[in-house]
Design an enzyme around this catalytic site. Sequence first.
Site, PDB file in Angstrom:
ATOM      1  N   TYR A 236       0.841  -1.196   0.000  1.00  0.00           N
ATOM      2  CA  TYR A 236       0.000   0.000   0.000  1.00  0.00           C
ATOM      3  C   TYR A 236       0.877   1.248   0.000  1.00  0.00           C
ATOM      4  CZ  TYR A 236      -3.717   3.258   1.300  1.00  0.00           C
ATOM      5  OH  TYR A 236      -4.609   4.299   1.301  1.00  0.00           O
TER       6      TYR A 236
HETATM    7  N1  LIG Z   1      -9.643   5.472   4.618  1.00  0.00           N
HETATM    8  C1  LIG Z   1      -8.444   5.963   4.855  1.00  0.00           C
HETATM    9  O1  LIG Z   1      -8.016   6.085   6.015  1.00  0.00           O
HETATM   10  C2  LIG Z   1      -7.576   6.421   3.705  1.00  0.00           C
HETATM   11  C3  LIG Z   1      -6.380   7.057   4.002  1.00  0.00           C
HETATM   12  C4  LIG Z   1      -5.569   7.476   2.968  1.00  0.00           C
HETATM   13  C5  LIG Z   1      -5.937   7.262   1.651  1.00  0.00           C
HETATM   14  N2  LIG Z   1      -7.101   6.640   1.378  1.00  0.00           N
HETATM   15  C6  LIG Z   1      -7.417   6.431  -0.035  1.00  0.00           C
HETATM   16  O2  LIG Z   1      -8.661   7.016  -0.372  1.00  0.00           O
HETATM   17  C7  LIG Z   1      -9.238   6.306  -1.473  1.00  0.00           C
HETATM   18  C8  LIG Z   1     -10.641   5.905  -1.124  1.00  0.00           C
HETATM   19  O3  LIG Z   1     -10.560   5.047   0.001  1.00  0.00           O
HETATM   20  P1  LIG Z   1     -11.769   4.715   0.965  1.00  0.00           P
HETATM   21  O4  LIG Z   1     -11.237   4.710   2.337  1.00  0.00           O
HETATM   22  O5  LIG Z   1     -12.954   5.534   0.611  1.00  0.00           O
HETATM   23  O6  LIG Z   1     -11.918   3.182   0.572  1.00  0.00           O
HETATM   24  P2  LIG Z   1     -13.151   2.242   0.316  1.00  0.00           P
HETATM   25  O7  LIG Z   1     -12.661   0.878   0.649  1.00  0.00           O
HETATM   26  O8  LIG Z   1     -14.351   2.772   0.986  1.00  0.00           O
HETATM   27  O9  LIG Z   1     -13.311   2.380  -1.281  1.00  0.00           O
HETATM   28  C9  LIG Z   1     -12.381   1.839  -2.162  1.00  0.00           C
HETATM   29  C10 LIG Z   1     -12.967   1.824  -3.546  1.00  0.00           C
HETATM   30  O10 LIG Z   1     -12.033   1.147  -4.393  1.00  0.00           O
HETATM   31  C11 LIG Z   1     -12.749   0.278  -5.222  1.00  0.00           C
HETATM   32  N3  LIG Z   1     -11.908  -0.832  -5.669  1.00  0.00           N
HETATM   33  C12 LIG Z   1     -11.219  -1.723  -4.934  1.00  0.00           C
HETATM   34  N4  LIG Z   1     -10.613  -2.611  -5.744  1.00  0.00           N
HETATM   35  C13 LIG Z   1     -10.909  -2.260  -7.016  1.00  0.00           C
HETATM   36  C14 LIG Z   1     -10.604  -2.777  -8.293  1.00  0.00           C
HETATM   37  N5  LIG Z   1      -9.837  -3.857  -8.465  1.00  0.00           N
HETATM   38  N6  LIG Z   1     -11.112  -2.150  -9.377  1.00  0.00           N
HETATM   39  C15 LIG Z   1     -11.881  -1.063  -9.244  1.00  0.00           C
HETATM   40  N7  LIG Z   1     -12.215  -0.507  -8.076  1.00  0.00           N
HETATM   41  C16 LIG Z   1     -11.735  -1.120  -6.969  1.00  0.00           C
HETATM   42  C17 LIG Z   1     -13.917  -0.221  -4.388  1.00  0.00           C
HETATM   43  O11 LIG Z   1     -14.942  -0.740  -5.217  1.00  0.00           O
HETATM   44  C18 LIG Z   1     -14.297   1.060  -3.662  1.00  0.00           C
HETATM   45  O12 LIG Z   1     -15.197   1.803  -4.444  1.00  0.00           O
HETATM   46  C19 LIG Z   1      -8.302   5.112  -1.722  1.00  0.00           C
HETATM   47  O13 LIG Z   1      -7.409   5.435  -2.749  1.00  0.00           O
HETATM   48  C20 LIG Z   1      -7.562   4.979  -0.419  1.00  0.00           C
HETATM   49  O14 LIG Z   1      -6.322   4.342  -0.554  1.00  0.00           O
HETATM   50  C21 LIG Z   1      -7.938   6.203   2.362  1.00  0.00           C
END
Ligand SMILES: NC(=O)c1ccc[n+]([C@@H]2O[C@H](COP(=O)([O-])OP(=O)(O)OC[C@H]3O[C@@H](n4cnc5c(N)ncnc54)[C@H](O)[C@@H]3O)[C@@H](O)[C@H]2O)c1
Length: 242
Positions: free
Chosen positions: A147
């Site tokens: 990640y």
């Molecule tokens: N939640 C946190 O603490 C956090 C922190 C830093 C960055 N982020 C980033 O923010 C973004 C959104 O994260 P979130 O927390 O809302 O996550 P989430 O798990 O709620 O959503 C992730 C999304 O990615 C999609 N996804 C996963 N695998 C996939 C694939 N193979 N093909 C297409 N789509 C796919 C899922 O369908 C979902 O819509 C991500 O890039 C995540 O890395 C999140």
Amino acid sequence: MNRAAAFDFAGADALVIGASRAGIGASIARALQDAGARVEITGVEADCAPEDAGRFAYTQLDVTDTDAVQDFAKGRNTLDILVNCAAITQRGAEMAPEFFSHVLDVNLTGSFRCAAAFHPALKAAEGRLINIASMYARFGSPRNPAYGASKAGVEQLTKSLAIAWAPDRIRVNAIAPGFIVTEQSARARQDPQFTASIEARTPMGRWGLPGDIVGAALFLASDSAAFITGACLPIDGGYSVA
Ligand SMILES: NC(=O)c1ccc[n+]([C@@H]2O[C@H](COP(=O)([O-])OP(=O)(O)OC[C@H]3O[C@@H](n4cnc5c(N)ncnc54)[C@H](O)[C@@H]3O)[C@@H](O)[C@H]2O)c1
């Protein structure tokens, strides 16, 4: 005091990749729609979150499938805003080389696949691309090595595409969220000690919410950010500077 900026995206077409789980992507999609944009969303699941059903045109799209991504982009002549949100992570499992590769394929190459497929449409609209990186682009993470590497790659890719596509008048920026309450962080948040340690370590004393990311996304997508490209904006309550 409420001094939130108001943005107007009336007439704009926006696509948020990875917005199916009512997390960060969905929050950005809702805010863009509330500001007047026509918004489509995707996710890897068959359906989007029930609260968003009917609100957006939804497409199931696996960002590791090059043909599917290219087919999805085919026929779209213009796109004003593309947001790359799709990502996965799994504590512990990422030391296995095959799973490591898969995480990079979704998070990093998946972002590039979507960006490349929609490049002509973004070029036609002089559009904006926003990639979602992470604080872990900069920090080491002993249980999530893929990640962290993927998100460092997303930050770096943002810089390269910003330069490559500046002549096309496409702006490319990233957002680096800190600890945000979403499905992705749900497993880690089951550990009360971990949850409390994040609150204690964060200068602003709390976890972020998906809505905390929205203002920066709208700003970067707007003409208020007309001279900003290649930037990566941390949104982490001060975690990364403490
Ligand atoms: N939640 C946190 O603490 C956090 C922190 C830093 C960055 N982020 C980033 O923010 C973004 C959104 O994260 P979130 O927390 O809302 O996550 P989430 O798990 O709620 O959503 C992730 C999304 O990615 C999609 N996804 C996963 N695998 C996939 C694939 N193979 N093909 C297409 N789509 C796919 C899922 O369908 C979902 O819509 C991500 O890039 C995540 O890395 C999140």
